[in-house]
Scaffold this motif. Structure first.
Motif, PDB file in Angstrom:
ATOM      1  N   SER A 215       0.839  -1.202   0.000  1.00 17.86           N
ATOM      2  CA  SER A 215       0.000   0.000   0.000  1.00 17.86           C
ATOM      3  C   SER A 215       0.870   1.245   0.000  1.00 17.86           C
ATOM      4  N   ARG A 220      -3.004   0.435  -4.025  1.00 14.90           N
ATOM      5  CA  ARG A 220      -2.784  -0.858  -3.376  1.00 14.90           C
ATOM      6  C   ARG A 220      -2.482  -1.897  -4.447  1.00 14.90           C
ATOM      7  N   GLU A 270     -11.040  -3.440   1.038  1.00 15.26           N
ATOM      8  CA  GLU A 270     -11.997  -2.766   1.911  1.00 15.26           C
ATOM      9  C   GLU A 270     -11.522  -2.774   3.365  1.00 15.26           C
ATOM     10  N   ASP A 273      -8.747  -0.253   3.676  1.00 15.33           N
ATOM     11  CA  ASP A 273      -9.341   1.088   3.669  1.00 15.33           C
ATOM     12  C   ASP A 273      -9.944   1.419   5.030  1.00 15.33           C
TER      13      ASP A 273
END
Length: 446
Positions: A215, A220, A270, A273
């Motif tokens: 990342s 990413r 996800e 994040d």
């Protein structure tokens, strides 16, 4: 303590170090070439417990011992351009230093690798409906049981590799936990994700996978998806009545069907994040069920033993990636641009065969040459020595690297290697271990 400085034009990267992490001294030295000059940092308690490691580190790198309590001042004057660690037990301390020094990779949230905090973050992001509750006392365990309900898993909020995990499936398990556990601080009770089978139908593959991700600040790169060998579980065989849960192997590339792999990568992104992860190599574990993909946990460092499997297949050196990411945007972006797709050069597996019994000493006489003679074995990272305590190798009889040209060849080779290792360690009871039956040739799952 100092060592040759190397290329003075390269920036300095601090590595908070201790034994048994995802990268040893030689791996760090090799990976740093042309990227940075590593500076090894040891907290004083670690240095005092492992003086020989500190001595060896001092031959290869500049070394600094940090006082108890980890004040920032001794690090401030080193001129570091970045900071990282390859050991889970040093993540929180490293994050503290990253934040204090305002270096790339400083966490966006407090203690992002705490499993309770991750469950809250995943819930807020709509990633998981799994029930969970903190546990810090016997009464807290009873309250959590009412909230989470059975079946459930009791685990430390900060641990890896299945350490301290207890499956609580029925009232008998509840009674056992209450009767045997004395330490309650820092635990988490969460609902048990229903066990499943690998979507490929290959019977010896486990029902969970890991994803290794690079990342940057805005991008990413999911470098690889690893399948897993069957987990070895010994009920009530651990400390304070916990189960022993051991991951026994990693296989790359994954044999997940394309649509499932896509969902695995989506869930991984996800989850990262939700945690605000930047400038990190992360290791995310996920369970694949017929209904969905559930994130088990995210680890904020390179996964153990994985670079040795990726590099022969043309994949990235994750240790090198972590050192580059510690320096910020430029090196990190070059890593993303240089990545190539895996899968053209066959399959690699790291296989860790556990002893069926933790106590006592190794009764078998096995050499590295014995293991290298097994079909498909291209590397031997570890072999338990005759007369040594089984715990000296983390209760593993052997840690080997296996290579094959195709998936079908890997199925046959792994079965042969497992049988071979079981035979070599017959005096330690491996041949009669029921766990080995998972590797027997059989029809695919329907």
């Amino acid at each position: 303590m100092t060592a040759p400085a190397g290329d003075a034009s390269l920036p300095l990267v601090g590595v908070v170090h201790r034994p048994y992490g995802a990268a040893g001294l030689r791996e760090i030295y090799r990976a740093a070439q042309g990227v940075c000059r590593p500076v090894l940092l040891f907290r004083r308690p670690v240095a005092e417990e492992h003086p020989e490691l500190v001595r060896l580190a001092g031959v290869m790198f500049p070394v600094h011992i940090l006082p108890e309590g980890g004040p920032v001042a001794p690090v401030t004057g080193l001129g570091l351009g970045g900071l990282t660690t390859f050991h889970d037990d040093e993540l929180d301390f490293t994050d503290h230093l990253l934040t204090a020094l305002d270096l790339p990779g400083a966490p966006a949230t407090d203690r992002p690798w705490d499993k309770l905090g991750q469950r809250h973050a995943f819930e807020r992001a709509g990633l998981s409906s799994l029930r969970f509750a903190p546990v810090d006392s016997r009464d807290g365990f009873r309250r959590a049981l009412r909230e989470v309900r059975l079946p459930a898993v009791l685990k430390p909020r900060r641990a890896v590799g299945g350490q301290g995990v207890t499956f609580v499936r029925d009232p008998g398990d509840v009674h056992h936990v209450l009767a045997h556990r004395t330490s309650w601080e820092g635990l988490l009770l969460e609902g048990l994700i229903p066990p499943s089978v690998h979507p490929s139908g290959v019977p010896w593959l486990a029902d969970f996978v890991s994803v290794e991700t690079i990342s940057t600040s805005t991008r990413r790169l999911h470098c690889a998806v690893f399948d897993k060998a069957p987990v070895n579980i010994r009920s009530r065989a651990g400390a304070e009545g916990s189960d022993t849960v051991r991951v026994t192997g990693d296989i790359v590339p994954s044999r997940l069907p394309a649509e499932v792999r896509g969902l695995v990568l989506k869930r991984t992104g996800e989850a990262l994040d939700a945690l605000g992860t930047r400038y990190r190599v992360t290791h995310t574990e996920l369970r694949v069920t017929p209904a969905d993909v559930e994130v088990i946990e995210v680890n904020g460092r390179v996964g153990g033993h994985l670079t040795r499997l990726l590099r022969p297949l043309g994949g990235p050196d994750l240790v090198r990636a972590a050192l580059a990411l510690a320096l910020g945007e430029g090196p990190a972006d070059r890593l993303v641009e240089q990545h190539t797709e895996l899968g053209r050069d066959g399959f690699m597996m790291g296989l860790f065969v556990p002893f069926p019994h933790q106590g006592g000493t190794v009764a078998s006489r096995v050499t590295r040459a014995d293991l290298r003679a097994l079909p498909g074995v291209v590397g031997v990272d570890e072999v338990a020595e005759f007369g040594a305590a089984r715990g000296d190798t983390g209760f593993r009889a052997a840690n080997v690297t296996v290579r094959s040209g195709t998936a079908e060849e890997m199925d046959a080779t792994v079965a042969q290697v497992v049988r071979g290792i079981a035979g070599l360690f017959a005096a330690d009871g491996l041949e009669s271990d029921p766990w080995l039956q998972r590797f027997a040739p059989s029809r695919r799952c329907q």
